[in-house]
Structure formats: structure tokens, C-alpha cells
Motif scaffolding. Structure first.
Motif, PDB file in Angstrom:
ATOM      1  N   LEU A 232       0.803  -1.230   0.000  1.00 10.73           N
ATOM      2  CA  LEU A 232       0.000   0.000   0.000  1.00 10.73           C
ATOM      3  C   LEU A 232       0.833   1.276   0.000  1.00 10.73           C
ATOM      4  O   LEU A 232       0.353   2.334  -0.380  1.00 10.73           O
ATOM      5  CB  LEU A 232      -0.923   0.025   1.233  1.00 10.73           C
ATOM      6  N   LEU A 233       2.080   1.159   0.453  1.00 12.15           N
ATOM      7  CA  LEU A 233       2.908   2.362   0.566  1.00 12.15           C
ATOM      8  C   LEU A 233       3.533   2.717  -0.769  1.00 12.15           C
ATOM      9  O   LEU A 233       3.967   1.837  -1.508  1.00 12.15           O
ATOM     10  CB  LEU A 233       4.026   2.140   1.586  1.00 12.15           C
ATOM     11  N   SER A 234       3.591   4.021  -1.060  1.00 12.99           N
ATOM     12  CA  SER A 234       4.365   4.421  -2.241  1.00 12.99           C
ATOM     13  C   SER A 234       5.648   5.113  -1.789  1.00 12.99           C
ATOM     14  O   SER A 234       5.914   5.196  -0.577  1.00 12.99           O
ATOM     15  CB  SER A 234       3.529   5.279  -3.187  1.00 12.99           C
ATOM     16  N   ASN A 235       6.408   5.595  -2.756  1.00 16.32           N
ATOM     17  CA  ASN A 235       7.725   6.157  -2.461  1.00 16.32           C
ATOM     18  C   ASN A 235       7.688   7.123  -1.261  1.00 16.32           C
ATOM     19  O   ASN A 235       6.813   7.986  -1.187  1.00 16.32           O
ATOM     20  CB  ASN A 235       8.229   6.896  -3.708  1.00 16.32           C
ATOM     21  N   ASP A 236       8.614   6.949  -0.353  1.00 11.18           N
ATOM     22  CA  ASP A 236       8.756   7.782   0.854  1.00 11.18           C
ATOM     23  C   ASP A 236       7.754   7.453   1.970  1.00 11.18           C
ATOM     24  O   ASP A 236       7.843   8.026   3.053  1.00 11.18           O
ATOM     25  CB  ASP A 236       8.675   9.293   0.544  1.00 11.18           C
ATOM     26  N   GLY A 237       6.794   6.573   1.697  1.00 11.40           N
ATOM     27  CA  GLY A 237       5.869   6.162   2.764  1.00 11.40           C
ATOM     28  C   GLY A 237       6.629   5.376   3.828  1.00 11.40           C
ATOM     29  O   GLY A 237       7.600   4.689   3.520  1.00 11.40           O
ATOM     30  N   MET A 238       6.178   5.506   5.067  1.00 12.45           N
ATOM     31  CA  MET A 238       6.927   4.856   6.147  1.00 12.45           C
ATOM     32  C   MET A 238       6.153   3.714   6.795  1.00 12.45           C
ATOM     33  O   MET A 238       4.933   3.775   6.919  1.00 12.45           O
ATOM     34  CB  MET A 238       7.261   5.890   7.225  1.00 12.45           C
ATOM     35  N   LEU A 239       6.905   2.709   7.181  1.00 12.94           N
ATOM     36  CA  LEU A 239       6.319   1.563   7.878  1.00 12.94           C
ATOM     37  C   LEU A 239       6.953   1.500   9.264  1.00 12.94           C
ATOM     38  O   LEU A 239       8.180   1.447   9.388  1.00 12.94           O
ATOM     39  CB  LEU A 239       6.620   0.302   7.057  1.00 12.94           C
ATOM     40  N   ILE A 240       6.113   1.564  10.290  1.00 13.06           N
ATOM     41  CA  ILE A 240       6.623   1.618  11.672  1.00 13.06           C
ATOM     42  C   ILE A 240       6.015   0.468  12.464  1.00 13.06           C
ATOM     43  O   ILE A 240       4.795   0.272  12.440  1.00 13.06           O
ATOM     44  CB  ILE A 240       6.241   2.959  12.338  1.00 13.06           C
ATOM     45  N   VAL A 241       6.857  -0.273  13.157  1.00 13.52           N
ATOM     46  CA  VAL A 241       6.348  -1.417  13.927  1.00 13.52           C
ATOM     47  C   VAL A 241       6.911  -1.390  15.345  1.00 13.52           C
ATOM     48  O   VAL A 241       8.126  -1.332  15.534  1.00 13.52           O
ATOM     49  CB  VAL A 241       6.732  -2.768  13.273  1.00 13.52           C
ATOM     50  N   TYR A 269      35.037  -1.797   5.278  1.00  8.69           N
ATOM     51  CA  TYR A 269      35.915  -0.995   4.409  1.00  8.69           C
ATOM     52  C   TYR A 269      35.458  -1.029   2.952  1.00  8.69           C
ATOM     53  O   TYR A 269      35.960  -0.309   2.114  1.00  8.69           O
ATOM     54  CB  TYR A 269      37.368  -1.502   4.500  1.00  8.69           C
ATOM     55  N   LEU A 270      34.473  -1.901   2.669  1.00  7.69           N
ATOM     56  CA  LEU A 270      33.973  -1.978   1.296  1.00  7.69           C
ATOM     57  C   LEU A 270      32.727  -1.111   1.151  1.00  7.69           C
ATOM     58  O   LEU A 270      31.985  -0.927   2.115  1.00  7.69           O
ATOM     59  CB  LEU A 270      33.608  -3.441   0.959  1.00  7.69           C
ATOM     60  N   PRO A 271      32.442  -0.588  -0.071  1.00  4.66           N
ATOM     61  CA  PRO A 271      31.201   0.176  -0.231  1.00  4.66           C
ATOM     62  C   PRO A 271      29.986  -0.732  -0.054  1.00  4.66           C
ATOM     63  O   PRO A 271      30.077  -1.935  -0.293  1.00  4.66           O
ATOM     64  CB  PRO A 271      31.290   0.700  -1.677  1.00  4.66           C
ATOM     65  N   SER A 272      28.853  -0.142   0.342  1.00  7.63           N
ATOM     66  CA  SER A 272      27.640  -0.937   0.573  1.00  7.63           C
ATOM     67  C   SER A 272      27.199  -1.629  -0.706  1.00  7.63           C
ATOM     68  O   SER A 272      27.269  -1.050  -1.787  1.00  7.63           O
ATOM     69  CB  SER A 272      26.496  -0.041   1.030  1.00  7.63           C
ATOM     70  N   LYS A 273      26.699  -2.850  -0.535  1.00  9.64           N
ATOM     71  CA  LYS A 273      26.234  -3.629  -1.704  1.00  9.64           C
ATOM     72  C   LYS A 273      24.788  -3.281  -2.012  1.00  9.64           C
ATOM     73  O   LYS A 273      23.972  -3.205  -1.117  1.00  9.64           O
ATOM     74  CB  LYS A 273      26.277  -5.109  -1.328  1.00  9.64           C
ATOM     75  N   GLU A 274      24.465  -3.094  -3.259  1.00 13.27           N
ATOM     76  CA  GLU A 274      23.077  -2.848  -3.635  1.00 13.27           C
ATOM     77  C   GLU A 274      22.346  -4.188  -3.738  1.00 13.27           C
ATOM     78  O   GLU A 274      22.822  -5.109  -4.371  1.00 13.27           O
ATOM     79  CB  GLU A 274      23.008  -2.145  -4.988  1.00 13.27           C
ATOM     80  N   SER A 275      21.203  -4.280  -3.099  1.00 15.06           N
ATOM     81  CA  SER A 275      20.433  -5.513  -3.199  1.00 15.06           C
ATOM     82  C   SER A 275      19.483  -5.403  -4.385  1.00 15.06           C
ATOM     83  O   SER A 275      19.027  -4.321  -4.727  1.00 15.06           O
ATOM     84  CB  SER A 275      19.642  -5.710  -1.916  1.00 15.06           C
ATOM     85  N   LYS A 276      19.157  -6.554  -4.991  1.00 14.53           N
ATOM     86  CA  LYS A 276      18.230  -6.518  -6.122  1.00 14.53           C
ATOM     87  C   LYS A 276      16.797  -6.339  -5.644  1.00 14.53           C
ATOM     88  O   LYS A 276      15.977  -5.759  -6.294  1.00 14.53           O
ATOM     89  CB  LYS A 276      18.356  -7.816  -6.916  1.00 14.53           C
ATOM     90  N   LEU A 277      16.503  -6.871  -4.467  1.00 17.93           N
ATOM     91  CA  LEU A 277      15.125  -6.859  -3.990  1.00 17.93           C
ATOM     92  C   LEU A 277      14.873  -5.648  -3.101  1.00 17.93           C
ATOM     93  O   LEU A 277      14.703  -5.773  -1.906  1.00 17.93           O
ATOM     94  CB  LEU A 277      14.832  -8.133  -3.199  1.00 17.93           C
ATOM     95  N   SER A 278      14.867  -4.482  -3.706  1.00 21.17           N
ATOM     96  CA  SER A 278      14.782  -3.282  -2.881  1.00 21.17           C
ATOM     97  C   SER A 278      13.345  -2.781  -2.725  1.00 21.17           C
ATOM     98  O   SER A 278      12.710  -2.382  -3.690  1.00 21.17           O
ATOM     99  CB  SER A 278      15.644  -2.205  -3.510  1.00 21.17           C
ATOM    100  N   ALA A 309      10.969   1.710   8.515  1.00 20.12           N
ATOM    101  CA  ALA A 309      11.623   1.689   7.208  1.00 20.12           C
ATOM    102  C   ALA A 309      10.895   2.646   6.285  1.00 20.12           C
ATOM    103  O   ALA A 309       9.705   2.920   6.467  1.00 20.12           O
ATOM    104  CB  ALA A 309      11.570   0.276   6.635  1.00 20.12           C
ATOM    105  N   THR A 310      11.625   3.175   5.289  1.00 19.75           N
ATOM    106  CA  THR A 310      11.014   4.099   4.326  1.00 19.75           C
ATOM    107  C   THR A 310      10.951   3.416   2.965  1.00 19.75           C
ATOM    108  O   THR A 310      11.936   2.860   2.482  1.00 19.75           O
ATOM    109  CB  THR A 310      11.853   5.399   4.206  1.00 19.75           C
ATOM    110  N   ARG A 311       9.789   3.470   2.370  1.00 18.21           N
ATOM    111  CA  ARG A 311       9.519   2.753   1.110  1.00 18.21           C
ATOM    112  C   ARG A 311      10.291   3.362  -0.040  1.00 18.21           C
ATOM    113  O   ARG A 311      10.369   4.586  -0.184  1.00 18.21           O
ATOM    114  CB  ARG A 311       8.004   2.826   0.859  1.00 18.21           C
ATOM    115  N   ASP A 312      10.840   2.485  -0.852  1.00 17.13           N
ATOM    116  CA  ASP A 312      11.525   2.864  -2.075  1.00 17.13           C
ATOM    117  C   ASP A 312      10.494   2.861  -3.197  1.00 17.13           C
ATOM    118  O   ASP A 312       9.466   2.212  -3.084  1.00 17.13           O
ATOM    119  CB  ASP A 312      12.602   1.791  -2.349  1.00 17.13           C
ATOM    120  N   ASN A 313      10.774   3.561  -4.296  1.00 18.36           N
ATOM    121  CA  ASN A 313       9.785   3.545  -5.381  1.00 18.36           C
ATOM    122  C   ASN A 313       9.871   2.289  -6.236  1.00 18.36           C
ATOM    123  O   ASN A 313       9.116   2.102  -7.159  1.00 18.36           O
ATOM    124  CB  ASN A 313       9.895   4.799  -6.254  1.00 18.36           C
TER     125      ASN A 313
END
Ligand SMILES: C[S@@+](CC[C@H](N)C(=O)[O-])C[C@H]1O[C@@H](n2cnc3c(N)ncnc32)[C@H](O)[C@@H]1O
Length: 337
Positions: A232-241, A269-278, A309-313
Motif C-alpha cells: 500500500l505504501l508508495s515512495n517515501d511512505g513509512m512503515l513503523i512497527v 571498508y567496502l562500499p555498501s552492496k546494492e540488493s536486487k530486492l529493494s 523503514a522508508t519505502r523505495d519507489n
């Protein structure tokens, strides 16, 4: 802000209210979904800000009377539905663009203190433990469920090491006559647990937690509720539990980690890994907890853990992967997957 609400002479403390408000910023307006209306503490606090709208749900029909107070006061900005959060999308639509969806899990103080609901150890009333919209009561579970299944429920959902012993004792009693009240059940558990005096908590605590979770399918509800809310959440929507025990927190933590765009790094020391399931672009790394002042006022807040957490688009969605992690809970609670 005064975090208490007086309804029918019962003091009601919405847990971690100030932290929730500072995350969702209702002063800037928006539509908020309160998935666990209870005594209406969160909803009422949000509605104090004029540009806000609240859509609230609760499975418990007894919360309707508290909802009516808010409907009367804010007829254009408040709506209530008696529904479970696994059915969230039946009553809330994506076009309503919620700014935040909030879950404050578990029982309300009203439910715990109402002897007739059978949640407390000393209740001489019918062994009920239903929050609302249930398939069975604790009475049905305790008196009719297969002994091995009962033992698994107590072990897994209550994390009780003496589960088998307790299930055997319950089985022995129920063969003579049905176990009718919560008080009877807690005294049977006491009987099963040797040296119970050494426990600080009531020896029936873990078993009661397990039975209550099972009767209300609480873990299934949480798993499906998180999925529904995220859809139900769109971009920038927040989920709080806000959760209250380790099983709940484990589920929330896993969900946020699994679907956030920052996967655990093998090295700092490594840059953050991008996950596919964002699904989330930001998540709270550590849970927030109640401060000392709140814990002094309301002991129940001691075990509260707040994650958000904040929803990604990103529109990808893989609920099955998440469900697979908790298949054990879903199967024990009898949910079809
Ligand atoms: C801890 S209380 C919420 C208190 C509320 N935040 C307040 O300030 O008054 C939790 C409420 O969530 C409701 N609830 C628990 N599980 C639910 C579910 N699966 N669907 C809908 N409501 C649920 C319970 O009936 C209870 O009223």
C-alpha cells in the motif's frame, strides 16, 4: 505532549508515542494508517494536528466504542474498520497514499485488564483469549488439540523448554474434565513446572503467550500485515512497527533487512552492496526502545522495540521469499502458504 488518555477511568498509555510522532511528523499533515487502534492513543495524538487524516483498524469489536469517540470529534478526518491487518487492502486503497502505516503489536491494556477475555492468569472466566475475528478460542485449543501439536505450539511460540511436560500435564487433566478457565490452566502449568519458585515471572507466562499467539494467529497476521502494508505504501511512505517479544522482532527485522537496498556488508571498508530486492531505501539499523521515564510510568513499555523503514519507489515484490523464512511459524499456526 501528554501521553495518557483517560477513557472510562482506565489510564491508557500508548507505548513509545513520542518516538512514533517524531518519525512520522504529523505536523506536516498527511494520511496515516493506524493498524492497531486499541484505545486510540496513536490515532488521537495524530488527529490533534489539523492537516491529518487517520484510517484505523482493529480486529477487536470492543475497540469500536473508543473509535466512536474519535468519529464524533473528527467526522471528516477519521475512519475506523473492524478488520485484521492481513486484510488491510480490503479497507485501504493505494490511491489513499498513506504517509505512514503503523503497527503497535500485541494486546492493549484494556484487553489484558478485562477478566472476561481470559488473557490473565487469575481469570476465573472462560478460557477465551480471542482478540476478535477468530476461528477458535483457547478453550478449543487446550481441550481438543492433538497433544504433540500442543507441545510444539508451547515450545516454538512460547519458547518454553518444558513444553512436553506441560502438554502431557494438560492432556492428563483434560481427560478427566475440560479445562474451563485461565486460572485452571495456569495452575496446571504451575503443577507441571518443577521448582517454579525460582522463576521471577509467573511459570505460566510462556505457555500463555504461546496459546494466545496461536489462537490469534499472531505471527501469520504480522507476516501478512507487513506484506499488505508494503504493497500500500508508495515512495517515501513509512512503515513503523512496535513489537513486544523476540518472535515478533525477529520477523520485522528480517523483513526490513531482506528487502532493503543495503545488504549486510562483508567488510566495513567496502562500499555498501546494492540488493536486487529493494523495497525500502532506509531502515532503522537498531531498534529504538522506551526511555526510563516511560518505563517507570508504564512497565509494559520495557519490552517494546520500535523499528521503521522508508519505502523505495521500486515496484518489485517477492513476498514468497520472506514467507519461506518463517514457514515454520505459518505451518504451526495453520496458515495456508
Ligand atoms: C497494543 S494495542 C494498540 C494500542 C494503541 N496503539 C493505542 O495507543 O491505544 C494492540 C491492538 O491491536 C489489535 N490487533 C492485534 N492484532 C491485530 C490484527 N492482526 N489485526 C487487527 N488488529 C489487531 C488488538 O486487538 C489491540 O487492540
Amino acid at each position: 505532549m501528554n501521553a495518557t488518555m483517560s477513557l472510562e477511568n482506565t489510564k491508557h498509555y500508548p507505548v513509545m508515542l513520542n518516538q512514533v510522532l517524531s518519525i512520522i511528523s504529523p505536523q506536516h499533515g498527511g494520511t496515516f494508517i493506524d493498524c492497531t487502534f486499541g484505545g486510540g492513543g496513536y490515532s488521537q495524538a495524530i488527529l490533534k494536528f489539523p492537516q491529518t487524516k487517520v484510517l484505523a483498524i482493529d480486529r477487536d469489536k470492543f475497540t469500536q466504542k473508543y473509535a466512536n469517540i474519535l468519529t464524533k470529534k473528527f467526522p471528516k478526518r477519521f475512519n475506523f474498520f473492524q478488520e485484521k491487518f492481513s486484510n488491510l487492502s480490503k479497507v485501504i486503497q493505494k490511491h489513499q497514499k498513506p504517509k505512514a502505516i503503523i503497527f503497535d503489536l500485541g494486546l492493549s491494556s484494556f484487553q489484558i485488564s478485562d477478566e472476561e477475555r481470559g488473557f490473565s492468569f487469575n481469570s476465573k472466566n472462560f478460557l477465551n483469549m480471542e482478540m476478535g475475528i477468530n476461528e477458535h478460542s483457547a478453550y478449543d485449543v487446550i481441550n481438543t488439540l492433538d497433544k504433540n501439536h500442543l507441545s510444539t505450539i508451547i515450545k516454538v511460540l512460547g519458547e518454553e523448554k518444558d513444553a512436553r511436560l506441560i502438554a502431557n500435564k494438560i492432556d492428563k487433566y483434560r481427560r478427566k474434565k475440560p479445562i474451563r478457565t485461565s486460572q485452571e490452566l495456569s495452575s496446571i502449568i504451575k503443577d507441571a513446572k518443577k521448582n517454579y519458585n525460582k522463576y521471577k515471572k509467573n511459570p505460566a507466562t510462556k505457555t500463555f503467550q504461546a496459546i494466545r499467539i496461536f489462537v490469534n494467529k499472531e505471527l501469520t497476521e504480522l507476516i501478512l500485515g507487513l506484506i499488505e502494508a508494503t504493497k500500500l505504501l508508495s515512495n517515501d511512505g513509512m512503515l513503523i512497527v512496535v513489537s513486544f517479544h523476540s518472535l515478533e522482532d525477529k520477523i520485522v527485522k528480517k523483513f526490513f533487512n531482506l528487502y532493503s537496498n543495503l545488504q549486510k556488508n562483508p567488510s566495513r571498508y567496502l562500499p555498501s552492496k546494492e540488493s536486487k530486492l529493494s523495497l525500502f531505501k532506509e531502515i532503522s539499523k537498531k531498534p529504538q526502545v522506551a526511555d526510563i521515564k516511560e518505563i517507570k510510568e508504564n512497565i509494559r513499555s520495557r519490552s517494546a522495540k520500535l523499528r521503521y523503514a522508508t519505502r523505495d519507489n521500486n515496484s518489485f515484490f517477492y513476498p514468497d521469499e520472506f514467507k519461506k523464512n518463517f514457514i515454520n511459524y505459518l505451518e504451526i499456526e495453520g496458515a495456508s502458504t
